[in-house]
Scaffold this active site. Structure first.
Site, PDB file in Angstrom:
ATOM      1  N   ASP A  79      -5.075   0.626 -16.155  1.00  0.00           N
ATOM      2  CA  ASP A  79      -4.991   0.742 -14.464  1.00  0.00           C
ATOM      3  C   ASP A  79      -6.244  -0.212 -13.543  1.00  0.00           C
ATOM      4  O   ASP A  79      -6.677  -1.204 -14.446  1.00  0.00           O
ATOM      5  CB  ASP A  79      -6.136   1.694 -14.299  1.00  0.00           C
ATOM      6  CG  ASP A  79      -6.578   2.466 -12.924  1.00  0.00           C
ATOM      7  OD1 ASP A  79      -5.100   2.603 -11.896  1.00  0.00           O
ATOM      8  OD2 ASP A  79      -7.754   2.954 -13.041  1.00  0.00           O
ATOM      9  N   ASP A 111      -3.843  -4.777  -8.429  1.00  0.00           N
ATOM     10  CA  ASP A 111      -4.133  -4.660  -7.332  1.00  0.00           C
ATOM     11  C   ASP A 111      -4.162  -5.282  -6.356  1.00  0.00           C
ATOM     12  O   ASP A 111      -5.778  -6.271  -6.526  1.00  0.00           O
ATOM     13  CB  ASP A 111      -5.610  -3.505  -7.218  1.00  0.00           C
ATOM     14  CG  ASP A 111      -6.676  -3.114  -5.723  1.00  0.00           C
ATOM     15  OD1 ASP A 111      -5.644  -2.913  -5.071  1.00  0.00           O
ATOM     16  OD2 ASP A 111      -7.459  -2.183  -6.326  1.00  0.00           O
ATOM     17  N   GLU A 141      -0.447  -1.175  -4.862  1.00  0.00           N
ATOM     18  CA  GLU A 141      -1.716  -0.459  -4.008  1.00  0.00           C
ATOM     19  C   GLU A 141      -1.620  -1.667  -2.946  1.00  0.00           C
ATOM     20  O   GLU A 141      -1.461  -2.721  -2.730  1.00  0.00           O
ATOM     21  CB  GLU A 141      -3.040  -0.595  -4.631  1.00  0.00           C
ATOM     22  CG  GLU A 141      -3.439   0.144  -3.844  1.00  0.00           C
ATOM     23  CD  GLU A 141      -4.770   0.813  -3.983  1.00  0.00           C
ATOM     24  OE1 GLU A 141      -5.064   1.864  -5.552  1.00  0.00           O
ATOM     25  OE2 GLU A 141      -6.783   0.316  -3.750  1.00  0.00           O
ATOM     26  N   GLY A 192     -14.129   7.776  -5.987  1.00  0.00           N
ATOM     27  CA  GLY A 192     -15.874   8.005  -7.323  1.00  0.00           C
ATOM     28  C   GLY A 192     -16.388   6.819  -7.171  1.00  0.00           C
ATOM     29  O   GLY A 192     -16.032   5.424  -7.393  1.00  0.00           O
ATOM     30  N   HIS A 227      -4.282   7.195  -5.918  1.00  0.00           N
ATOM     31  CA  HIS A 227      -6.013   7.504  -6.080  1.00  0.00           C
ATOM     32  C   HIS A 227      -6.921   8.433  -6.302  1.00  0.00           C
ATOM     33  O   HIS A 227      -7.276   9.080  -5.277  1.00  0.00           O
ATOM     34  CB  HIS A 227      -6.673   5.983  -6.374  1.00  0.00           C
ATOM     35  CG  HIS A 227      -5.659   4.558  -6.879  1.00  0.00           C
ATOM     36  ND1 HIS A 227      -5.950   3.928  -7.897  1.00  0.00           N
ATOM     37  CD2 HIS A 227      -4.082   5.213  -7.744  1.00  0.00           C
ATOM     38  CE1 HIS A 227      -5.684   3.993  -8.277  1.00  0.00           C
ATOM     39  NE2 HIS A 227      -3.692   3.841  -8.678  1.00  0.00           N
TER      40      HIS A 227
HETATM   41  P1  13P Z   1     -11.777   9.138  -9.313  1.00  0.00           P
HETATM   42  O1  13P Z   1     -12.796   8.582  -9.448  1.00  0.00           O
HETATM   43  O2  13P Z   1     -12.635   9.455  -8.121  1.00  0.00           O
HETATM   44  O3  13P Z   1     -11.268  10.427 -10.321  1.00  0.00           O
HETATM   45  O4  13P Z   1     -10.717   8.270  -8.922  1.00  0.00           O
HETATM   46  C1  13P Z   1      -9.776   7.558 -10.207  1.00  0.00           C
HETATM   47  C2  13P Z   1      -8.951   6.452  -9.935  1.00  0.00           C
HETATM   48  O5  13P Z   1      -8.463   6.295  -8.305  1.00  0.00           O
HETATM   49  C3  13P Z   1      -9.101   5.508 -11.348  1.00  0.00           C
HETATM   50  O6  13P Z   1      -7.511   4.587 -10.576  1.00  0.00           O
END
Ligand code: 13P
Length: 299
Positions: A79, A111, A141, A192, A227
């Site tokens: 990620d 990203d 992104e 988050g 996301h």
């Molecule tokens: P949340 O932590 O808001 O679920 O988002 C996770 C995310 O998008 C990781 O790339």
């Protein structure tokens, strides 16, 4: 499983592949088991911020833990590798991508969303070419999915003013020129918080501009990624999946479940794993309706 084909298949079925973040290495086992026991298909993923600021240690450590518990229903994804990080520092992204390829990640995300459009396209094209040479897909992104930064505007303002939303004309060009396989879009979703002082707060319920998702899906022609998958309004999420979201990232909700259970049990990792296992199954079954996704994907 071929990761690229799995996500394309999900898109065709109007389903979506969850990608669960593992900011603490002991989270890998219960998540992998929950995915298997739901007969679903999902990714387990780790982002740079999770080994820099949380308990993931390193991408290699996460990949080793994954290898212990991987099963026929799981895929390993890298990620957020930001070009400019949440503290606005420049990152040596290419060496991280090279390390991920060596460590066996089955897809990667670059990203470049904090860069101007031209630079985001150029960096993404460079990383996508490298990923494709290694036989794996690349996520990128475009637009600003806020939340990781130390200071973020109030959610209602973000949504009302469509702050950072992915623009249709830019998305059209980005999909054509960058070579990315999946595109993470900003459509009302927020991450988050990761800053230590606020990371345990409850996320505001996010709404999504579903018509805009449908337009982005039409102009890009590739799977879209949502996301900030924790705490999204349920109906918005289901509509978004119908409109072209084929991968959803889920971090905060599972991290908070794990950390709260760990605190409540005085550090009993097995108790925290058990709570996380149940929460992950619940998310797959009752929120995404993705139980038995494996059967649909394999047809
Ligand atoms: P949340 O932590 O808001 O679920 O988002 C996770 C995310 O998008 C990781 O790339």
């Amino acid at each position: 499983m071929n990761t690229k084909e799995v996500v394309l298949k999900a898109l065709a079925l109007k389903k979506c592949i969850p990608a669960f973040n593992v900011p603490h290495t002991p989270m890998v086992k219960p998540i992998a088991e929950a995915i298997r026991d739901e007969n679903s298909v999902a990714m387990i993923q780790v982002a740079r911020v999770e080994w820099e600021k949380m308990g993931a240690i390193s991408m290699e450590r996460s990949a080793e833990e994954y290898a212990k518990y991987a099963n026929a229903h799981t895929l390993l994804h890298l990620d957020h590798i930001p070009v400019i990080d949440e503290d606005f520092k420049r990152v040596d992204y290419l060496s991280l991508i090279e390390r991920a390829i060596r460590a066996g990640f089955q897809s990667v995300m670059i990203d470049g969303s904090r860069l101007p459009l031209e630079e985001n396209i150029a960096v993404t094209a460079e990383v996508a070419a490298r990923a494709h040479a290694a036989g794996i897909p690349c996520e990128a992104e475009l637009g600003a999915v806020m939340g990781h930064e130390a200071e973020v505007p109030p959610y209602e303002e973000i949504f009302a003013k469509k702050m950072g939303f992915t623009k249709l004309d830019e998305a059209t060009r980005f999909a054509k020129e960058s070579g990315c396989d999946w595109l993470s879009v900003a459509v009302g979703n927020i991450h988050g918080a990761v800053a230590e002082a606020v990371r345990n707060q409850k996320k505001p319920e996010a709404k999504l501009d579903v018509a805009h998702i449908a337009d982005l899906s039409r102009v890009t022609g590739i799977p879209l990624v949502l996301h900030g998958g924790s705490g999204v309004n349920h109906q918005c999420l289901l509509d978004a999946i119908g409109a072209g979201i084929a991968k959803i990232n889920v971090g905060t909700e599972l991290r908070q479940t794990y950390e709260a259970a760990l605190a409540a049990s005085n550090g009993d990792i097995e108790a925290a794993r058990d709570a996380l296992y149940r929460r992950t199954r619940d998310y797959i079954h009752n929120y995404l309706y993705n139980g038995d996704l494996m059967d649909a994907i394999s047809k």
